[in-house]
Design a protein around this motif. Structure first.
Motif, PDB file in Angstrom:
ATOM      1  N   LEU A   1       1.860 -12.705   5.170  1.00 42.28           N
ATOM      2  CA  LEU A   1       2.302 -11.673   4.221  1.00 42.28           C
ATOM      3  C   LEU A   1       3.719 -11.897   3.683  1.00 42.28           C
ATOM      4  N   GLY A   2       4.442 -12.872   4.254  1.00 40.04           N
ATOM      5  CA  GLY A   2       5.770 -13.211   3.743  1.00 40.04           C
ATOM      6  C   GLY A   2       6.838 -12.170   4.008  1.00 40.04           C
TER       7      GLY A   2
ATOM      8  N   LYS B   1      -2.074  -3.179  23.491  1.00 40.95           N
ATOM      9  CA  LYS B   1      -2.164  -3.364  22.045  1.00 40.95           C
ATOM     10  C   LYS B   1      -1.083  -2.506  21.390  1.00 40.95           C
ATOM     11  N   ARG B   2      -0.425  -3.060  20.377  1.00 39.44           N
ATOM     12  CA  ARG B   2       0.527  -2.292  19.558  1.00 39.44           C
ATOM     13  C   ARG B   2       0.431  -2.838  18.139  1.00 39.44           C
ATOM     14  N   ASN B   3      -0.131  -2.085  17.277  1.00 35.28           N
ATOM     15  CA  ASN B   3      -0.334  -2.502  15.886  1.00 35.28           C
ATOM     16  C   ASN B   3       0.374  -1.508  14.969  1.00 35.28           C
ATOM     17  N   ALA B   4       1.092  -2.011  13.971  1.00 35.29           N
ATOM     18  CA  ALA B   4       1.773  -1.113  13.027  1.00 35.29           C
ATOM     19  C   ALA B   4       1.587  -1.642  11.606  1.00 35.29           C
ATOM     20  N   THR B   5       2.246  -0.976  10.671  1.00 35.90           N
ATOM     21  CA  THR B   5       1.978  -1.264   9.257  1.00 35.90           C
ATOM     22  C   THR B   5       2.920  -2.337   8.695  1.00 35.90           C
ATOM     23  N   ARG B   6       2.470  -2.944   7.615  1.00 37.41           N
ATOM     24  CA  ARG B   6       3.220  -4.045   7.008  1.00 37.41           C
ATOM     25  C   ARG B   6       4.568  -3.608   6.444  1.00 37.41           C
TER      26      ARG B   6
ATOM     27  N   SER C   1       0.177  -6.473  15.958  1.00 37.23           N
ATOM     28  CA  SER C   1       0.010  -6.692  14.513  1.00 37.23           C
ATOM     29  C   SER C   1       1.025  -5.859  13.736  1.00 37.23           C
ATOM     30  N   TRP C   2       1.531  -6.467  12.661  1.00 39.08           N
ATOM     31  CA  TRP C   2       2.369  -5.795  11.681  1.00 39.08           C
ATOM     32  C   TRP C   2       1.699  -5.928  10.316  1.00 39.08           C
ATOM     33  N   ALA C   3       0.373  -6.075  10.332  1.00 39.68           N
ATOM     34  CA  ALA C   3      -0.319  -6.432   9.092  1.00 39.68           C
ATOM     35  C   ALA C   3      -1.151  -5.297   8.513  1.00 39.68           C
ATOM     36  N   TRP C   4      -1.249  -4.156   9.221  1.00 43.26           N
ATOM     37  CA  TRP C   4      -2.112  -3.078   8.717  1.00 43.26           C
ATOM     38  C   TRP C   4      -1.556  -2.509   7.413  1.00 43.26           C
ATOM     39  N   PRO C   5      -2.436  -2.181   6.481  1.00 46.18           N
ATOM     40  CA  PRO C   5      -1.985  -1.500   5.263  1.00 46.18           C
ATOM     41  C   PRO C   5      -1.297  -0.179   5.618  1.00 46.18           C
TER      42      PRO C   5
ATOM     43  N   GLY D   1      -1.668   2.744   4.807  1.00 44.91           N
ATOM     44  CA  GLY D   1      -2.479   3.955   5.001  1.00 44.91           C
ATOM     45  C   GLY D   1      -2.937   4.166   6.431  1.00 44.91           C
ATOM     46  N   LEU D   2      -2.565   3.270   7.351  1.00 45.78           N
ATOM     47  CA  LEU D   2      -3.007   3.411   8.752  1.00 45.78           C
ATOM     48  C   LEU D   2      -2.570   4.770   9.307  1.00 45.78           C
ATOM     49  N   MET D   3      -3.528   5.524   9.807  1.00 47.11           N
ATOM     50  CA  MET D   3      -3.214   6.880  10.298  1.00 47.11           C
ATOM     51  C   MET D   3      -2.163   6.810  11.405  1.00 47.11           C
ATOM     52  N   ASN D   4      -1.148   7.651  11.329  1.00 39.36           N
ATOM     53  CA  ASN D   4      -0.018   7.700  12.267  1.00 39.36           C
ATOM     54  C   ASN D   4       0.924   6.502  12.151  1.00 39.36           C
ATOM     55  N   GLY D   5       0.569   5.510  11.342  1.00 38.93           N
ATOM     56  CA  GLY D   5       1.443   4.347  11.184  1.00 38.93           C
ATOM     57  C   GLY D   5       1.326   3.333  12.309  1.00 38.93           C
ATOM     58  N   PHE D   6       0.648   3.675  13.378  1.00 36.43           N
ATOM     59  CA  PHE D   6       0.483   2.679  14.437  1.00 36.43           C
ATOM     60  C   PHE D   6      -0.693   3.000  15.335  1.00 36.43           C
ATOM     61  N   ARG D   7      -1.125   1.983  16.084  1.00 35.36           N
ATOM     62  CA  ARG D   7      -2.155   2.141  17.109  1.00 35.36           C
ATOM     63  C   ARG D   7      -1.647   1.459  18.352  1.00 35.36           C
ATOM     64  N   SER D   8      -1.732   2.134  19.481  1.00 40.60           N
ATOM     65  CA  SER D   8      -1.411   1.417  20.711  1.00 40.60           C
ATOM     66  C   SER D   8      -2.418   1.790  21.781  1.00 40.60           C
ATOM     67  N   ALA D   9      -2.597   0.874  22.708  1.00 40.68           N
ATOM     68  CA  ALA D   9      -3.554   1.101  23.791  1.00 40.68           C
ATOM     69  C   ALA D   9      -3.086   0.332  25.011  1.00 40.68           C
ATOM     70  N   PHE D  10      -3.508   0.795  26.170  1.00 40.11           N
ATOM     71  CA  PHE D  10      -3.155   0.118  27.418  1.00 40.11           C
ATOM     72  C   PHE D  10      -4.283   0.324  28.415  1.00 40.11           C
ATOM     73  N   GLU D  11      -4.667  -0.737  29.089  1.00 40.85           N
ATOM     74  CA  GLU D  11      -5.726  -0.639  30.112  1.00 40.85           C
ATOM     75  C   GLU D  11      -5.312  -1.436  31.327  1.00 40.85           C
ATOM     76  N   ILE D  12      -5.626  -0.900  32.494  1.00 41.73           N
ATOM     77  CA  ILE D  12      -5.474  -1.685  33.723  1.00 41.73           C
ATOM     78  C   ILE D  12      -6.709  -1.438  34.581  1.00 41.73           C
ATOM     79  N   VAL D  13      -7.318  -2.528  35.022  1.00 47.73           N
ATOM     80  CA  VAL D  13      -8.542  -2.426  35.822  1.00 47.73           C
ATOM     81  C   VAL D  13      -8.285  -3.118  37.156  1.00 47.73           C
ATOM     82  N   GLY D  14      -8.533  -2.387  38.233  1.00 43.34           N
ATOM     83  CA  GLY D  14      -8.272  -2.944  39.564  1.00 43.34           C
ATOM     84  C   GLY D  14      -9.523  -3.039  40.398  1.00 43.34           C
ATOM     85  N   THR D  15      -9.366  -3.461  41.656  1.00 43.21           N
ATOM     86  CA  THR D  15     -10.527  -3.624  42.543  1.00 43.21           C
ATOM     87  C   THR D  15     -11.119  -2.273  42.927  1.00 43.21           C
TER      88      THR D  15
END
Ligand SMILES: NC(=O)c1ccc[n+]([C@@H]2O[C@H](COP(=O)([O-])OP(=O)(O)OC[C@H]3O[C@@H](n4cnc5c(N)ncnc54)[C@H](O)[C@@H]3O)[C@@H](O)[C@H]2O)c1
Length: 333
Positions: free
Chosen positions: A200-201, A152-157, A225-229, A231-245
């Motif tokens: 958002l144009g 996941k990588r989400n940032a502000t508009r 996402s580039w749609a967050w207002p 005020g999003l804390m830090n200006g972005f959110r990112s996450a990464f997960e990997i699940v194995g056997t």
């Protein structure tokens, strides 16, 4: 190479101005010159670093003694500048994405290989202490077979508005996670199914979600996402997960564990990417540029070969095509 690496920086916007400062401060490099079509940005960096300021990057590439350049131009201008730099015999640090299409990326790689030069792509997650630890934890001995991955990588508009049509959510942000997925998952993405939304144009995508398939059978999802207002804390959110056997690894950068509180509210801080510490830029960007400087001087390989960086670009093309057509699209390499 002996002595300090003589470097020029091309493009002095949000990121190039930071590159210039890091090269200026690094003990093994000398910032000789900077170039930007925006005279005010040139004047600001010249004032801060004492480097020679130019409007035309081709004049920078012609400076006698210059050994390396960092290219921090908008994504769609990477091709022309990188090919010119390769033809001028420069070692090149090229900001991600390598190029805005696989065809353009192929032309850059061909020019670099023809000139026998060096090319490193600015994939900063390769120097991010969190992503590197997830990569280490996801070794086949620890993880077993990868089952599913999520990025996941989400940032502000306002980022999307600043860049407009000069970039896209895939080039500017998506390439980080596509590279990380193939690197950490130790497998190439073979097929993608994406959807996007533009409300958002800003001249580019507000959001793009995708389901992806890997050569080794794993499945994954991408959430951009580039749609967050703003005020999003830090200006972005990112996450990464990997699940194995056998095991799993995950990181979440939504909260960097740092906050500054006033009566007006709470804001976050950067602990890992390019924080200013004791008057210098530190974190992943400083480590990445330091690696470029020392490896170029020593003639040793860069942490990531540009061919591996290239592998992300056909995936971006497939994601863009899938989001356009509404159909699953195979990745053509
Ligand atoms: N690794 C990361 O985490 C990261 C973060 C931000 C940006 N980037 C990358 O850095 C690059 C630049 O992004 P940015 O956010 O700094 O963009 P920006 O729009 O802020 O800056 C681009 C600069 O290039 C200049 N420019 C445009 N055309 C030019 C030309 N022909 N000659 C000289 N200068 C020219 C503009 O005047 C501007 O100053 C992009 O490739 C982007 O993907 C990477």
């Amino acid at each position: 190479m002996t002595g300090r690496l003589k470097v020029g920086v091309i493009g002095l916007g949000f990121f190039g101005s930071r590159h210039a400062r890091v090269f200026h401060d690094h003990p093994a490099s000398e910032l000789i010159a900077v170039a930007d079509v925006d005279a005010a940005r040139v004047a600001e960096t010249v004032r801060a670093t004492g480097a020679k300021g130019l409007a035309d990057y081709r004049a920078l590439l012609a400076l006698p003694g210059l050994q390396a350049v960092s290219i921090c131009l908008p994504d769609r201008l990477h091709e022309e500048a990188a090919i010119a730099a390769a033809q001028a015999g420069m070692a090149i640090l090229l900001e991600k994405p390598l190029a805005h299409t696989a065809e353009a990326a192929r032309r850059i790689v061909a020019a670099v290989e023809q000139s026998g030069g060096c090319l490193m792509i600015g994939h900063i997650l390769r120097f991010d202490t969190r992503y590197v630890q997830v990569f280490n934890a996801a070794s086949p001995e620890n993880l077993g077979q990868p089952i599913h991955l999520r990025a996941k990588r989400n940032a502000t508009r306002s980022v999307a508005q600043r860049l407009g049509a000069s970039s896209s959510i895939l080039f500017y942000m998506g390439v980080h996670d596509v590279d990380a997925m193939q690197w950490i998952g130790r497998s190439k993405i073979t097929k993608v199914y994406a959807q996007k939304r533009e409300a958002l144009g800003a001249g580019n995508e507000d959001a793009l979600y995708a389901v992806i398939n890997f050569e080794n059978g794993a499945i994954g999802s991408l959430d951009y996402s580039w749609a967050w207002p703003d005020g999003l804390m830090n200006g972005f959110r990112s996450a990464f997960e990997i699940v194995g056997t056998r095991s799993a690894a995950a990181l979440d950068v939504s909260d960097q564990g740092l906050s500054f509180v006033t009566d007006a509210g709470t804001i976050g801080g950067d602990t890992h990417l390019w924080p200013e510490i004791n008057g210098r830029i530190a974190g992943g960007l400083a480590d990445e540029i330091g690696h470029f400087v020392t490896a170029t001087l020593a003639g040793t390989p860069y942490r990531q070969h540009y061919r591996e960086a290239f592998d992300a670009i056909p995936v971006l093309d497939a994601l863009a095509e899938s989001a356009r057509s509404g159909q699953p699209v195979p990745v053509l390499r």
